[in-house]
Design a protein around this motif. Structure first.
Motif, mmCIF file in Angstrom:
data_model
loop_
_atom_site.group_PDB
_atom_site.id
_atom_site.type_symbol
_atom_site.label_atom_id
_atom_site.label_comp_id
_atom_site.label_asym_id
_atom_site.label_seq_id
_atom_site.Cartn_x
_atom_site.Cartn_y
_atom_site.Cartn_z
ATOM 1 N N MET A 85 -8.524 -20.131 18.805
ATOM 2 C CA MET A 85 -7.540 -19.059 18.806
ATOM 3 C C MET A 85 -7.272 -18.510 20.195
ATOM 4 N N ARG A 86 -7.892 -19.075 21.203
ATOM 5 C CA ARG A 86 -7.748 -18.562 22.560
ATOM 6 C C ARG A 86 -8.098 -17.076 22.621
ATOM 7 N N VAL A 87 -9.071 -16.654 21.822
ATOM 8 C CA VAL A 87 -9.489 -15.267 21.858
ATOM 9 C C VAL A 87 -10.686 -15.142 22.782
ATOM 10 N N VAL A 88 -10.589 -14.234 23.725
ATOM 11 C CA VAL A 88 -11.704 -14.008 24.628
ATOM 12 C C VAL A 88 -12.617 -12.979 23.987
ATOM 13 N N ASN A 89 -13.765 -13.415 23.524
ATOM 14 C CA ASN A 89 -14.652 -12.502 22.820
ATOM 15 C C ASN A 89 -15.910 -12.240 23.629
ATOM 16 N N LEU A 90 -15.842 -11.211 24.477
ATOM 17 C CA LEU A 90 -17.014 -10.891 25.292
ATOM 18 C C LEU A 90 -18.111 -10.252 24.453
ATOM 19 N N ALA A 91 -17.788 -9.893 23.208
ATOM 20 C CA ALA A 91 -18.790 -9.242 22.360
ATOM 21 C C ALA A 91 -19.695 -10.265 21.683
ATOM 22 N N HIS A 92 -19.515 -11.542 21.988
ATOM 23 C CA HIS A 92 -20.320 -12.556 21.330
ATOM 24 C C HIS A 92 -21.813 -12.316 21.572
ATOM 25 N N GLY A 93 -22.146 -11.939 22.807
ATOM 26 C CA GLY A 93 -23.543 -11.632 23.122
ATOM 27 C C GLY A 93 -24.061 -10.463 22.305
ATOM 28 N N ALA A 94 -23.162 -9.529 21.976
ATOM 29 C CA ALA A 94 -23.575 -8.374 21.175
ATOM 30 C C ALA A 94 -23.994 -8.823 19.778
ATOM 31 N N PHE A 95 -23.279 -9.831 19.238
ATOM 32 C CA PHE A 95 -23.657 -10.351 17.917
ATOM 33 C C PHE A 95 -25.042 -10.998 17.980
ATOM 34 N N ALA A 96 -25.282 -11.768 19.043
ATOM 35 C CA ALA A 96 -26.598 -12.383 19.195
ATOM 36 C C ALA A 96 -27.674 -11.303 19.273
ATOM 37 N N MET A 97 -27.359 -10.231 20.010
ATOM 38 C CA MET A 97 -28.334 -9.157 20.162
ATOM 39 C C MET A 97 -28.626 -8.485 18.821
ATOM 40 N N ILE A 98 -27.557 -8.236 18.050
ATOM 41 C CA ILE A 98 -27.755 -7.610 16.742
ATOM 42 C C ILE A 98 -28.641 -8.491 15.875
ATOM 43 N N GLY A 99 -28.382 -9.801 15.901
ATOM 44 C CA GLY A 99 -29.224 -10.731 15.156
ATOM 45 C C GLY A 99 -30.679 -10.593 15.563
ATOM 46 N N GLY A 100 -30.909 -10.550 16.871
ATOM 47 C CA GLY A 100 -32.272 -10.422 17.377
ATOM 48 C C GLY A 100 -32.932 -9.141 16.898
ATOM 49 N N TYR A 101 -32.188 -8.040 16.937
ATOM 50 C CA TYR A 101 -32.763 -6.756 16.517
ATOM 51 C C TYR A 101 -33.054 -6.744 15.025
ATOM 52 N N VAL A 102 -32.161 -7.361 14.234
ATOM 53 C CA VAL A 102 -32.426 -7.438 12.786
ATOM 54 C C VAL A 102 -33.740 -8.176 12.549
ATOM 55 N N ALA A 103 -33.883 -9.336 13.217
ATOM 56 C CA ALA A 103 -35.106 -10.121 13.041
ATOM 57 C C ALA A 103 -36.319 -9.335 13.529
ATOM 58 N N GLY A 104 -36.161 -8.652 14.671
ATOM 59 C CA GLY A 104 -37.261 -7.866 15.214
ATOM 60 C C GLY A 104 -37.686 -6.766 14.256
ATOM 61 N N TYR A 105 -36.681 -6.050 13.729
ATOM 62 C CA TYR A 105 -36.952 -4.953 12.807
ATOM 63 C C TYR A 105 -37.722 -5.446 11.590
ATOM 64 N N LEU A 106 -37.249 -6.579 11.013
ATOM 65 C CA LEU A 106 -37.868 -7.088 9.791
ATOM 66 C C LEU A 106 -39.275 -7.622 10.048
ATOM 67 N N THR A 107 -39.415 -8.415 11.141
ATOM 68 C CA THR A 107 -40.734 -9.021 11.366
ATOM 69 C C THR A 107 -41.768 -7.970 11.734
ATOM 70 N N GLN A 108 -41.332 -6.914 12.436
ATOM 71 C CA GLN A 108 -42.304 -5.869 12.776
ATOM 72 C C GLN A 108 -42.818 -5.161 11.525
ATOM 73 N N ARG A 109 -42.046 -5.256 10.429
ATOM 74 C CA ARG A 109 -42.483 -4.641 9.173
ATOM 75 C C ARG A 109 -43.088 -5.671 8.224
ATOM 76 N N GLY A 110 -43.508 -6.796 8.799
ATOM 77 C CA GLY A 110 -44.268 -7.751 8.014
ATOM 78 C C GLY A 110 -43.461 -8.807 7.284
ATOM 79 N N CYS A 111 -42.159 -8.818 7.501
ATOM 80 C CA CYS A 111 -41.338 -9.825 6.830
ATOM 81 C C CYS A 111 -41.604 -11.201 7.443
ATOM 82 N N ASP A 112 -41.490 -12.230 6.625
ATOM 83 C CA ASP A 112 -41.668 -13.595 7.094
ATOM 84 C C ASP A 112 -40.630 -13.915 8.178
ATOM 85 N N PHE A 113 -41.080 -14.600 9.248
ATOM 86 C CA PHE A 113 -40.199 -14.846 10.390
ATOM 87 C C PHE A 113 -38.945 -15.639 10.007
ATOM 88 N N TYR A 114 -39.134 -16.669 9.183
ATOM 89 C CA TYR A 114 -37.983 -17.518 8.851
ATOM 90 C C TYR A 114 -36.977 -16.769 7.983
#
Lengths: 323, 289
Positions: free
Chosen positions: B33-62
Motif C-alpha cells: 500500500m506504500r504506507v509508511v508505518n513508523l509505528a511498526h516498532g511500537a507493535f513489536a514493543m507492545i507484543g514484548g510487553y504483553v509477553a513480559g507481563y504474562l510471563t512475570q505472572r507465571g504464564c507459560d512462555f509459549y
C-alpha cells in the motif's frame, strides 16, 4: 484593499511585538521565552527542508545537536566569545548538512527518511561513546561565556540571552522570508510538487535540494547554539530521535509552508509540554502524540488553518441556509 | 578459526532472524500500500510487553508469545481500520507524522504504566542455559531464535509462494490497480496483511526480547533498524528483507567482535554504501525495478 494591507502589516508585526511585550510583562519567565524562540527557529529550519522543499526528513536533531555541541566545545576549548562560537556552530552544521545532503539527496521517500534517521542514530551513538569529548550521559558542563561585544553580560535573569535569541531569530526570519519569495524558493515549491517536471524544464533539482538542505542544517545548528548558550549545558537529548520528533510536532501543529507555522506551533507545544509534564513526566509524550494524530487527521494545514477552516464552514452553512 | 566463524554466523543469524520476523510485516505493507508505518516498532514493543507481563505472572512462555501475537494482531486490525485507512490517499508526510504520533502515544502510555526501565520477559529455564553444540557451549536461547525464525520464515514463504492468498498478495504488490481490475479485494487483502504483519511484529518483539531489550524507547530506537531491513531488501520484497536481515545481523555481529566501538558506524556505512550502489534495495520487486 488598503485595509487588507494594514491588517497584514499588523499581522506580520504581531509576533515581534509580542516578543518585546513578553520581555517586560514576564521578566521572571524569560527562560521560557528563550526556549520558545529557540524552538521557533528550529521549527522554521525544518519548514525549509520538509515544508517548502518536501525533503522527507526526521533527522533535523542531528544538526541541532551538532550545533549545540560545537558551541559548547568551542566555548570550553577555544574561546568564550559567544558570537564566534555561534558562527562556528553555523559553519560546522552547514558543512555537515552539505556532506550528508550530498550522500542522501539522491534518494526519495522512505529511503531518504530512513537515511536521515540513520544519521541521527550514528551521531547520538558517537556522542554517547565519546565521553572524553562530550561528557556522555553527564552532558557537556562548564560552558563559560564572555559578554556579547564585551558589553552585554549573560546573567541569571536571561535578559541578554533573551534579546540575543530574538535578534538571531529575526535575522534568520528575514533570510527565510527572502528565500521563500525568491525564484529559488519558487523552484523549491515546484520540486516538491513534481521533481520530474522541474528537471524536464531545466532546474538542477539535486543542487537546489542540496542548497536548501544546507541552509536548513545551518539554521538548526544556530538554534542548537542558542540552546547551548541559553542553558550553558549540552545533554545527549539534543541528539535524540525524540528531539527530531518534537520539532516536527511543533512545525506540523502550526502548519507547514506558512512562515509563521513554527511560531504558533512551537509556542503551543512548549506550553502544552510545560503543563502536561507537571501532571506526569511521561504524560507530555502522550499528549504530543495525540496532538500530532489529531492534527494530521483533522486539520491538514495545522492550527494556522483553523481560522480559514472555520470561515469555510460558516460559508457552507450560510450557503445551505440560502437554499 | 572455524569455530569462531561459526559462532559469529550463529550470533548474526539469530539476530537477523529477529530483525526479519519483526520487519517482514512492514515490508509487505509498505510494498503493497506504500504506507509508511513508523509505528511498526511500537507493535513489536507492545507484543514484548504483553509477553513480559504474562510471563512475570507465571504464564507459560509459549502461550504468552502467542497471546502477544494475537493481541498485537487485533490491535493492528483495529488501528488499520480506524486510523490508517483515511491516510492511504494522503501523502507520505501525513503517514510519517501520524505513525510517529502513534509511537509517542504508545511510548508515553507504556512509560506511564510500566515505568521507564527495561522490562524483562521471563524465558523458560532451559532457554537461558548454554548447550553443547559440538565445538563450544552456545546459548540455547539463540538456537531457539534461529529455529523458530527459520520455521516461521519457511511457513511465510510457503504461504506467499504457493497459496492462492500469496498469489493474490504478490499480484497486488506488483500492480494494485490491475489486481483490483481482475476482482481481487485489495482492501481486505491489505487489512489481513497488516493484521498478520502486526501479529508477527508482536511475536518477534516477544521472542526477541532477550536481544532487543524492552523499554519504552524501544519503539523509536529500533524502528530505524526495521526500516533499514525493509529498504535495503527492497520495498515489498520478501526474499530481499530476509537477505537484508541476515546480512545486517552478521555485519553488526562482526562489528561487535572486531571493532566494538565502531560497530554502529560499520552497519550504517554499509547501508549508505549499498544505497548509493542500489537505491532501490538488494532485490526490488519487479514492478519497481
Amino acid at each position: 484593499m488598503r485595509r487588507a494591507r494594514v491588517i497584514a502589516a499588523i499581522g506580520h508585526a504581531l509576533p515581534w511585538v509580542i516578543a518585546v511585550v513578553y520581555f517586560f510583562a514576564a521578566p521572571s519567565d524569560l527562560d521560557f521565552g528563550i526556549q520558545v524562540m529557540i524552538w521557533i527557529l528550529f521549527a522554521m529550519s525544518l519548514d525549509l527542508a520538509l515544508g517548502y522543499a518536501g525533503i522527507l526528513t526526521l533527522g533535523q536533531a542531528a544538526f541541532f545537536g551538532l550545533g549545540a555541541y560545537t558551541t559548547g566545545l568551542f566555548a570550553i576549548h577555544l574561546s568564550p566569545d559567544p558570537l564566534l562560537g555561534h558562527l562556528a556552530a553555523i559553519g560546522v552544521t552547514a558543512l555537515a548538512g552539505a556532506l550528508t545532503g550530498a550522500m542522501i539527496l539522491h534518494t526519495t521517500g522512505v529511503t531518504l527518511l530512513m537515511l536521515t534517521l540513520a544519521i541521527v542514530s550514528v551521531l547520538s551513538q558517537y556522542a554517547n561513546q565519546a565521553t572524553d569529548l562530550t561528557g556522555g550521559d553527564n552532558g557537556l558542563q562548564g560552558i563559560r561565556l564572555e559578554p556579547i561585544f564585551g558589553v552585554f553580560e549573560f546573567n541569571i535573569f536571561g535578559k541578554t540571552a533573551y534579546f540575543y535569541a530574538l535578534v538571531v531569530l529575526f535575522g534568520w526570519f528575514v533570510l527565510v522570508w527572502r528565500i521563500v519569495h525568491s525564484p529559488f524558493g519558487r523552484s523549491l515549491d515546484g520540486i516538491r510538487q513534481n521533481p520530474h517536471r522541474m528537471r524536464a524544464i531545466g532546474t538542477p533539482v539535486w543542487w537546489r535540494l542540496l542548497a536548501i538542505y544546507t541552509i536548513s542544517a545551518a539554521m538548526a545548528g544556530s538554534a542548537g547554539a542558542l540552546s547551548a548558550h541559553a542553558t550553558r549545558f549540552v545533554g545527549l537529548s539534543v541528539l535524540d530521535l525524540l528531539t527530531s520528533g518534537t520539532v516536527t510536532v511543533a512545525l506540523i501543529l502550526g502548519g507547514t509552508r506558512r512562515l509563521y507555522g513554527g511560531f504558533i506551533g512551537a509556542t503551543i507545544y512548549l506550553v502544552v509540554q510545560d503543563y502536561s509534564a507537571k501532571i506526569s513526566p511521561f504524560f507530555w509524550e502522550f499528549v504530543v502524540g495525540g496532538l500530532l494524530i489529531a492534527t494530521v487527521l483533522l486539520l491538514e494545514g495545522g492550527l494556522l488553518d483553523l481560522g480559514p477552516a472555520v470561515l469555510r464552514l460558516c460559508d457552507r452553512w450560510q450557503a445551505g441556509q440560502r437554499k | 578459526m572455524l569455530s569462531f566463524g561459526l559462532t559469529v554466523l550463529l550470533d548474526g543469524v539469530s539476530y537477523g532472524m529477529i530483525l526479519f520476523l519483526i520487519s517482514v510485516g512492514l515490508t509487505v505493507t509498505m510494498g503493497l500500500m506504500r504506507v509508511v508505518n513508523l509505528a511498526h516498532g511500537a507493535f513489536a514493543m507492545i507484543g514484548g510487553y504483553v509477553a513480559g507481563y504474562l510471563t512475570q505472572r507465571g504464564c507459560d512462555f509459549y502461550l504468552a508469545a502467542l497471546a502477544a501475537a494475537a493481541a498485537t494482531a487485533a490491535l493492528g486490525a483495529a488501528t488499520e481500520r480506524t486510523i490508517y485507512r483515511p491516510l492511504y490517499r494522503k501523502g507520505k508526510l501525513a503517514q510519517v507524522l501520524l505513525s510517529i504520533g502513534l509511537v509517542f502515544v504508545v511510548t508515553g502510555a507504556v512509560s506511564e504504566v510500566f515505568g521507564a526501565f527495561p522490562y524483562p520477559v521471563v524465558f523458560p529455564a532451559y532457554l537461558t542455559r548454554p548447550v553443547d553444540i559440538g565445538f563450544r557451549q552456545y546459548p540455547a536461547y539463540r538456537l531457539f531464535l534461529i529455529a523458530s525464525g527459520a520455521v516461521i520464515a519457511l511457513l511465510l514463504w510457503l504461504l506467499l509462494d504457493s497459496s492462492l492468498y500469496g498469489a493474490r498478495l504478490r499480484a497486488a504488490v506488483d500492480n494494485p490497480r490491475m489486481a483490483r481490475a481482475v476482482g481481487i479485494n485489495v482492501s481486505l487483502l491489505f487489512t489481513s496483511t497488516f493484521t498478520v504483519g502486526c501479529g508477527l511484529a508482536g511475536l518477534g518483539g516477544a521472542l526477541g526480547a532477550g536481544i532487543l531489550s524492552l523499554e519504552p524507547a524501544y519503539a523509536l530506537k529500533y524502528v530505524v533498524l526495521f526500516l533499514v531491513v525493509v529498504i535495503v531488501g527492497g520495498e515489498g520484497s520478501f526474499e530481499g528483507s530476509f537477505v537484508a536481515a541476515m546480512a545486517l545481523g552478521i555485519i553488526d555481529t562482526l562489528g561487535k567482535y572486531f571493532v566494538a566501538e565502531a560497530a554502529p558506524y560499520l552497519l550504517y556505512t554499509a547501508v549508505f554504501a549499498l544505497l548509493l550502489w542500489r537505491p532501490k534495495g538488494l532485490i526490488p520487486p519487479r514492478s519497481l525495478a
